[in-house]
Design an enzyme around this catalytic site. Sequence first.
Site, short mmCIF file in Angstrom:
data_model
loop_
_atom_site.label_atom_id
_atom_site.label_comp_id
_atom_site.label_asym_id
_atom_site.label_seq_id
_atom_site.Cartn_x
_atom_site.Cartn_y
_atom_site.Cartn_z
N SER A 1 4.18 -2.73 9.92
CA SER A 1 5.73 -3.09 10.23
C SER A 1 6.33 -4.21 9.58
O SER A 1 7.11 -4.76 10.18
CB SER A 1 6.04 -2.59 11.55
OG SER A 1 5.75 -1.28 11.83
N GLU B 1 -6.10 4.40 8.70
CA GLU B 1 -5.91 5.95 8.36
C GLU B 1 -7.10 6.61 8.16
O GLU B 1 -7.48 7.70 8.88
CB GLU B 1 -4.73 6.09 7.30
CG GLU B 1 -3.44 5.87 8.14
CD GLU B 1 -2.20 5.18 7.39
OE1 GLU B 1 -2.23 5.34 6.20
OE2 GLU B 1 -1.38 4.70 7.92
N HIS C 1 -9.20 0.75 6.00
CA HIS C 1 -7.62 0.95 6.99
C HIS C 1 -7.69 2.07 7.94
O HIS C 1 -8.68 2.88 8.15
CB HIS C 1 -6.87 1.60 5.72
CG HIS C 1 -5.26 1.64 6.03
ND1 HIS C 1 -4.88 2.53 6.59
CD2 HIS C 1 -4.25 0.77 5.80
CE1 HIS C 1 -3.61 2.20 7.00
NE2 HIS C 1 -3.36 1.17 6.52
N GLU D 1 -4.60 -5.54 11.13
CA GLU D 1 -3.57 -4.40 11.15
C GLU D 1 -3.88 -3.87 12.61
O GLU D 1 -4.49 -2.94 12.85
CB GLU D 1 -3.76 -3.62 10.11
CG GLU D 1 -3.63 -3.93 8.79
CD GLU D 1 -3.23 -2.96 7.56
OE1 GLU D 1 -1.87 -3.15 7.42
OE2 GLU D 1 -3.63 -2.21 7.50
N ASN E 1 0.95 -1.38 -0.04
CA ASN E 1 -0.11 0.11 0.09
C ASN E 1 1.02 1.06 -0.10
O ASN E 1 1.66 1.49 0.92
CB ASN E 1 -0.89 -0.01 1.20
CG ASN E 1 -1.66 1.28 1.49
OD1 ASN E 1 -1.86 2.04 0.41
ND2 ASN E 1 -2.28 1.46 2.43
N TRP E 2 0.82 1.82 -1.11
CA TRP E 2 1.81 3.06 -1.32
C TRP E 2 1.33 4.24 -0.46
O TRP E 2 2.00 5.25 -0.38
CB TRP E 2 1.99 3.32 -2.84
CG TRP E 2 3.09 2.54 -3.33
CD1 TRP E 2 3.72 1.28 -2.74
CD2 TRP E 2 3.48 2.43 -4.78
NE1 TRP E 2 4.69 0.89 -3.56
CE2 TRP E 2 4.47 1.37 -4.78
CE3 TRP E 2 3.01 2.96 -5.78
CZ2 TRP E 2 4.80 0.98 -6.15
CZ3 TRP E 2 3.57 2.69 -7.02
CH2 TRP E 2 4.46 1.57 -7.07
N LYS E 3 0.02 4.38 -0.08
CA LYS E 3 -0.62 5.51 0.56
C LYS E 3 -0.54 6.72 -0.24
O LYS E 3 -0.49 6.61 -1.46
CB LYS E 3 0.03 5.44 2.06
CG LYS E 3 0.00 4.21 2.63
CD LYS E 3 0.60 4.26 4.31
CE LYS E 3 0.05 3.10 4.80
NZ LYS E 3 0.47 3.13 6.21
N GLY F 1 3.09 -1.36 4.08
CA GLY F 1 3.20 0.03 3.88
C GLY F 1 4.60 0.61 3.59
O GLY F 1 5.06 0.26 2.40
N GLY F 2 5.37 1.01 4.43
CA GLY F 2 6.81 1.49 4.35
C GLY F 2 7.44 0.74 3.44
O GLY F 2 8.33 1.29 2.76
N GLY G 1 3.29 1.53 10.80
CA GLY G 1 4.34 2.77 10.61
C GLY G 1 5.23 3.21 11.77
O GLY G 1 5.73 4.12 11.80
P1 PGA Z 1 3.50 -0.13 7.77
O1 PGA Z 1 2.00 -0.03 7.20
O2 PGA Z 1 3.97 -1.25 6.90
O3 PGA Z 1 4.37 1.11 7.23
O4 PGA Z 1 3.52 -0.39 9.03
C1 PGA Z 1 1.23 -1.10 7.20
C2 PGA Z 1 -0.20 -0.37 6.47
O5 PGA Z 1 -0.73 0.54 6.81
O6 PGA Z 1 -1.09 -1.27 5.91
#
Ligand code: PGA
Length: 243
Positions: free
Chosen positions: A204, A98, A96, A165, A9-11, A225-226, A171
């Site tokens: 993470s 966020e 998600h 998650e 997920n590139w956000k 994510g990251g 993150g």
């Molecule tokens: P992260 O994000 O791998 O940067 O912790 C995961 C996500 O938000 O799906």
Amino acid sequence: MRRPVIAGNWKMHMTCAQAREFMGAFLPLVADTPNDRDLVLAPPFTAISTMARLCEDSSVALASQNVHWEREGAFTGEISPSMLQEHDVNYTIVGHSEPRKYFSESDEQINNRALSSQANGFIPIVCVGESDEQRERGEAERVIRRQIEQGLEGLDADQLVVAYEPIWAIGTGKTCEATEANRICGLIRSWVGSPDLVIQYGGSVKPGNIDELMAMSDIDGVLVGGASLKPDSFARIANYQTV
Ligand code: PGA
């Protein structure tokens, strides 16, 4: 047999130029990835068309980071299923933490997005997970169960991915212990009552912990994510080995 889904997920990262650069480096690194898993990337909307062309003839499928339940209308800032269908999108990410946190997304809205996804031929990746405070208060299981019951209502479990998650692991560099993530994924599977449901872990995930996570009995993939922003680290995750 549950087929693992490895999704990045590139956000709110990656211009079209950066996406082209990423794919130029990434695709050769996954050219020999075993065909027993699905690889997915969720670019920002502006890069979806570029990514659809770059993913053609590759093993990488596309996900949208959102989808609305109406096919068109006065919904500023939203994306409709028909807009995504034009670009060969296969998956959608909904629920998600966020948008739950920053835009107060409710389980009902998340359910509508997931239903719309299935009705329009996409596989929704529905994210659930507890916050730090909820875990400390011993409420993690109750919170996740509510998210599952309300968010998944009416969905076809065969066209669905659930991502566990824990918010405190997203993150932050703090990964949930693989055994604890596995325990929660097993609970989710029993609550949904579908042995074939694909359940990812997210939070993470990185090259250093992917093999341990994927060796767990109830973890069928990851949402990253990251570590999905760098071709070599996401390729290492895609090329996980469990033996
Ligand atoms: P992260 O994000 O791998 O940067 O912790 C995961 C996500 O938000 O799906």
